[in-house]
Design an enzyme around this catalytic site. Structure first.
Site, PDB file in Angstrom:
ATOM      1  N   HIS A  49       0.851  -1.183   0.000  1.00 13.17           N
ATOM      2  CA  HIS A  49       0.000   0.000   0.000  1.00 13.17           C
ATOM      3  C   HIS A  49       0.884   1.228   0.000  1.00 13.17           C
ATOM      4  CE1 HIS A  49      -2.998   2.941   1.179  1.00 13.17           C
ATOM      5  NE2 HIS A  49      -3.859   2.089   0.689  1.00 13.17           N
TER       6      HIS A  49
ATOM      7  N   ASP B 186      -8.024  -5.266   0.129  1.00 10.76           N
ATOM      8  CA  ASP B 186      -8.570  -6.045  -0.977  1.00 10.76           C
ATOM      9  C   ASP B 186      -8.070  -7.466  -1.027  1.00 10.76           C
ATOM     10  OD1 ASP B 186     -10.405  -4.326  -1.976  1.00 10.76           O
ATOM     11  OD2 ASP B 186      -8.872  -3.096  -2.921  1.00 10.76           O
TER      12      ASP B 186
HETATM   13  N1  ACO Z   1       4.298  -7.701  -4.927  1.00  8.09           N
HETATM   14  C1  ACO Z   1       5.644  -7.723  -5.059  1.00  8.09           C
HETATM   15  N2  ACO Z   1       6.432  -6.650  -4.895  1.00  8.09           N
HETATM   16  C2  ACO Z   1       5.839  -5.497  -4.584  1.00  8.09           C
HETATM   17  C3  ACO Z   1       4.446  -5.382  -4.418  1.00  8.09           C
HETATM   18  C4  ACO Z   1       3.663  -6.543  -4.600  1.00  8.09           C
HETATM   19  N3  ACO Z   1       2.337  -6.498  -4.454  1.00  8.09           N
HETATM   20  N4  ACO Z   1       4.123  -4.122  -4.087  1.00  8.09           N
HETATM   21  C5  ACO Z   1       5.277  -3.442  -4.065  1.00  8.09           C
HETATM   22  N5  ACO Z   1       6.326  -4.267  -4.344  1.00  8.09           N
HETATM   23  C6  ACO Z   1       7.751  -3.923  -4.353  1.00  8.09           C
HETATM   24  C7  ACO Z   1       8.108  -3.127  -5.594  1.00  8.09           C
HETATM   25  O1  ACO Z   1       8.526  -3.981  -6.645  1.00  8.09           O
HETATM   26  C8  ACO Z   1       9.224  -2.271  -5.066  1.00  8.09           C
HETATM   27  O2  ACO Z   1      10.389  -3.088  -4.973  1.00  8.09           O
HETATM   28  P1  ACO Z   1      11.861  -2.453  -5.203  1.00  8.09           P
HETATM   29  O3  ACO Z   1      12.039  -1.468  -4.086  1.00  8.09           O
HETATM   30  O4  ACO Z   1      12.784  -3.623  -5.122  1.00  8.09           O
HETATM   31  O5  ACO Z   1      11.814  -1.815  -6.551  1.00  8.09           O
HETATM   32  C9  ACO Z   1       8.809  -1.948  -3.636  1.00  8.09           C
HETATM   33  O6  ACO Z   1       7.963  -3.058  -3.238  1.00  8.09           O
HETATM   34  C10 ACO Z   1       8.018  -0.649  -3.497  1.00  8.09           C
HETATM   35  O7  ACO Z   1       6.923  -0.709  -4.404  1.00  8.09           O
HETATM   36  P2  ACO Z   1       6.270   0.547  -5.118  1.00  8.09           P
HETATM   37  O8  ACO Z   1       5.548   0.073  -6.334  1.00  8.09           O
HETATM   38  O9  ACO Z   1       7.301   1.609  -5.280  1.00  8.09           O
HETATM   39  O10 ACO Z   1       5.247   1.011  -4.012  1.00  8.09           O
HETATM   40  P3  ACO Z   1       4.077   2.013  -4.259  1.00  8.09           P
HETATM   41  O11 ACO Z   1       3.797   2.656  -2.955  1.00  8.09           O
HETATM   42  O12 ACO Z   1       4.362   2.894  -5.425  1.00  8.09           O
HETATM   43  O13 ACO Z   1       2.852   1.074  -4.729  1.00  8.09           O
HETATM   44  C11 ACO Z   1       0.989  -0.373  -4.675  1.00  8.09           C
HETATM   45  C12 ACO Z   1       1.823   0.663  -3.896  1.00  8.09           C
HETATM   46  C13 ACO Z   1       0.605   0.173  -6.058  1.00  8.09           C
HETATM   47  C14 ACO Z   1      -0.285  -0.646  -3.897  1.00  8.09           C
HETATM   48  C15 ACO Z   1       1.830  -1.662  -4.837  1.00  8.09           C
HETATM   49  O14 ACO Z   1       2.188  -2.162  -3.568  1.00  8.09           O
HETATM   50  C16 ACO Z   1       1.103  -2.743  -5.654  1.00  8.09           C
HETATM   51  O15 ACO Z   1       1.199  -2.750  -6.878  1.00  8.09           O
HETATM   52  N6  ACO Z   1       0.361  -3.670  -4.967  1.00  8.09           N
HETATM   53  C17 ACO Z   1      -0.413  -4.683  -5.662  1.00  8.09           C
HETATM   54  C18 ACO Z   1      -1.735  -4.068  -6.150  1.00  8.09           C
HETATM   55  C19 ACO Z   1      -2.718  -3.824  -5.027  1.00  8.09           C
HETATM   56  O16 ACO Z   1      -2.938  -4.650  -4.163  1.00  8.09           O
HETATM   57  N7  ACO Z   1      -3.342  -2.629  -5.075  1.00  8.09           N
HETATM   58  C20 ACO Z   1      -4.379  -2.248  -4.103  1.00  8.09           C
HETATM   59  C21 ACO Z   1      -3.949  -1.060  -3.312  1.00  8.09           C
HETATM   60  S1  ACO Z   1      -5.064  -0.774  -2.006  1.00  8.09           S
HETATM   61  C22 ACO Z   1      -6.424  -0.058  -2.700  1.00  8.09           C
HETATM   62  O17 ACO Z   1      -6.403   0.532  -3.757  1.00  8.09           O
HETATM   63  C23 ACO Z   1      -7.634  -0.244  -1.939  1.00  8.09           C
END
Ligand code: ACO
Length: 428
Positions: free
Chosen positions: A307, A364
Site C-alpha cells: 500500500h 482487498d
Molecule cells: N508484490 C511484489 N512486490 C511489490 C508489491 C507486490 N504487491 N508491491 C510493491 N512491491 C515492491 C516493488 O517492486 C518495489 O520493490 P523495489 O524497491 O525492489 O523496486 C517496492 O515493493 C516498493 O513498491 P512501489 O511500487 O514503489 O510502491 P508504491 O507505494 O508505489 O505502490 C501499490 C503501492 C501500487 C499498492 C503496490 O504495492 C502494488 O502494486 N500492490 C499490488 C496491487 C494492489 O494490491 N493494489 C491495491 C492497493 S489498495 C487499494 O487501492 C484499496
C-alpha cells in the site's frame, strides 16, 4: 510558534512556512516557491511526498496503521455504525442525530429511481461489458437527465446533487450487475434500510420471494464502511481534480470510477481472486508465486499486497480478515481459495523481501473472498468498492467546492527536444 523551512539554491536562501495539521503532521508550504525563486518548481512523480490539499475528512497514519473518519476510528465505525450514518458523517462532518439521519434517508429515497430511458442505454451495452465501464458511463449519463447537478456554487444544489447520486448510484450498480447476470432490471423497496435495499435490488430473483439474509446485509454494511474514504488516493484525487474545473458532481464521480477500475487501485480486489484462482489451477503452490513476486525479471506482483501509505498493516485488512472468517462460517462456505490466501499471507509475512519493503495484505486481499461468498461475480467486486467509496468521493468533492480550491494544474519539468526549425515534408 510558526516554523520555517529554509532552502538554499546556488547560495541564495529562501524561507518557506511549515504548516501543522491537527494530528501534528508537518508540511512545507511551497505555494510561493516559484515566485520567490524565479520559477523553480518541485518534482514528485506519483506524489509520494506531495500534499494536494488540506482536508478535515479522513486521517490515516500509515506507520501506526490508523484510519479515522472525522476523528472516529474505523474499528468503531465498522463495528457500531451503519453505512448511511458514515456517509453523512463523511460528507457533513458530524454523526447525524436520529432526525437528521431520517431526513437524509428520506431525501435519498425520494431520488432512488432513474429515468426509464437509462434502461435504453443499458440495453445498448453488450452483456459481456465490464460493469465498471457500464457504471462510469451511466454515472456520466445521469448529467443528461439531471442537468441541475452542475451548479457548483449553490449549497442547496450541491445537497440536491448529493442525495440524488446517493439515491441513484445503488440502482445503477445493481442494474450493471443484473444486466451481466441476465436478470430483469428492478427497483428495490424504500421501506428497507439503504444497504438492505441494495442487497434486494442485486439479488431478488424474478419469480421468487426475496428473503433477507442478515449475515449478507451486515457483511456488506461493514465492507462499504471500510471502503468509504481513504483520503487523497488515486480515484479521490481524480474526483477532486476533475471537480476543480467546476465540472459537476456526477462527471467528477464518473472520472473517479474510471480511476478506481485499475488493478493497482480498486481493481485489485478482482485481481486478487483471479490470482488465487490461477494459483489453485496451477496446483496451489504458493511458494512458486512468492518467488515470482520477488523476481524482478517477472512482472507478477502479489495482488492485494502493499500500500502506498500503510507501511505496517492496513487496519481495514485486520477487520476484514475476521469478517471473512465469520461470513464463510455463517454461510457454511468452504472455499479452498481462502486456504491459498492464508498460505500466501503467512509465507509473505515471514519473507525478508516483503518484510524489508513493508508489504502487508491490504483491504482487498480479503474483500474479494467475502464478495465471492455472498455470490457476487468477480467483475462486480470493483463496482462494490465504488459503491462504498461513493460517500468519500462526495465528501472530498464537497469540501473542495466549499473551500473554493483553485483548479488543479500541476507543473512539469520538460525533458523533450529544445527548439527545432520546422522543415516542410518534401525536404525531410
Ligand atoms: N508484490 C511484489 N512486490 C511489490 C508489491 C507486490 N504487491 N508491491 C510493491 N512491491 C515492491 C516493488 O517492486 C518495489 O520493490 P523495489 O524497491 O525492489 O523496486 C517496492 O515493493 C516498493 O513498491 P512501489 O511500487 O514503489 O510502491 P508504491 O507505494 O508505489 O505502490 C501499490 C503501492 C501500487 C499498492 C503496490 O504495492 C502494488 O502494486 N500492490 C499490488 C496491487 C494492489 O494490491 N493494489 C491495491 C492497493 S489498495 C487499494 O487501492 C484499496
Amino acid at each position: 510558534m510558526s516554523r520555517i523551512a529554509t532552502i538554499e539554491i546556488d547560495g541564495k536562501k529562501f524561507e518557506l512556512p511549515i504548516i501543522k495539521g491537527t494530528e501534528n503532521e508537518l508540511a512545507i508550504d511551497i505555494k510561493k516557491l516559484r515566485l520567490l525563486t524565479g520559477g523553480i518548481t518541485t518534482i514528485d512523480s506519483g506524489f509520494k511526498n506531495t500534499g494536494s490539499c488540506e482536508s478535515a475528512i479522513t486521517f490515516m497514519d500509515g506507520e501506526k496503521g490508523i484510519l479515522r473518519y472525522r476523528g472516529y476510528s474505523i474499528e468503531d465505525l465498522a463495528e457500531k455504525a451503519n453505512f448511511l450514518e458514515v456517509a453523512y458523517l463523511l460528507i457533513f462532518g458530524d454523526l447525524p442525530n436520529a432526525e437528521e439521519l431520517e431526513k437524509f434517508h428520506n431525501d435519498i429515497k425520494a431520488q432512488a429511481h432513474v429515468d426509464e430511458d437509462v434502461k435504453k442505454i443499458i440495453d445498448g451495452f453488450p452483456k459481456a461489458a465490464h460493469p465498471m465501464g457500464v457504471l462510469s458511463s451511466l454515472t456520466s449519463a445521469l448529467v443528461a437527465f439531471n442537468p441541475t447537478s452542475v451548479n457548483v456554487d449553490s449549497e442547496e444544489e450541491m445537497y440536491d446533487a448529493i442525495v440524488r447520486i446517493l439515491g441513484k448510484f445503488p440502482v445503477l450498480t445493481a442494474w450493471a450487475y443484473r444486466k451481466q447476470a441476465g436478470l430483469p432490471l428492478e427497483y428495490g423497496d424504500n421501506s428497507l434500510g439503504y444497504v438492505e435495499n441494495f442487497v434486494k435490488m442485486m439479488f431478488k430473483k424474478p419469480a421468487a420471494e426475496y428473503e433477507p439474509n442478515q449475515v449478507v446485509i451486515d457483511a456488506l454494511n461493514k465492507l462499504l464502511i471500510l471502503h468509504a474514504d481513504h483520503e487523497q488516493n488515486c480515484s479521490t484525487s481524480t474526483v477532486r481534480i476533475v471537480g476543480s474545473s467546476n465540472a459537476g458532481l456526477f462527471v467528477s464521480l464518473s472520472a473517479g470510477i474510471n480511476a478506481l477500475w485499475g488493478p493497482l487501485h480498486g481493481g485489485a480486489n478482482q485481481a486478487v481472486i483471479e490470482m488465487l484462482e490461477a494459483i489453485k489451477e496451477d496446483g496451489g503452490d504458493t511458494k512458486k508465486y512468492i518467488s515470482k513476486a520477488k523476481d524482478k525479471t517477472d512482472s507478477f506482483r502479489l495482488m492485494g499486497f502493499g500500500h502506498r501509505v500503510y507501511k505496517n498493516f492496513d487496519p481495514r485488512a485486520k477487520i476484514i480478515k475476521v469478517a471473512a472468517d465469520e461470513v464463510l462460517n455463517a454461510l457454511g462456505v468452504d472455499d479452498p481459495i481462502l486456504d491459498i490466501a492464508k498460505g500466501l499471507e503467512k509465507e509473505a509475512l515471514e519473507d525478508s523481501y516483503f518484510i524489508e519493503r513493508k508489504l502487508y495484505p491490504n483491504v482487498d486481499f480479503y474483500s474479494g473472498i467475502i464478495y465471492r461468498a455472498l455470490g457476487i461475480s468477480t467483475e462486480m467486486f470493483t463496482p462494490m468498492f465504488a459503491l462504498g467509496r461513493l460517500p468519500g468521493w462526495i465528501a472530498q468533492w464537497h469540501e473542495m467546492r466549499v473551500r473554493k480550491e483553485p483548479i488543479g494544474r500541476p507543473r512539469q519539468v520538460y525533458i523533450g527536444e529544445t527548439y527545432r526549425e520546422f522543415i516542410s515534408a518534401n525536404k525531410r
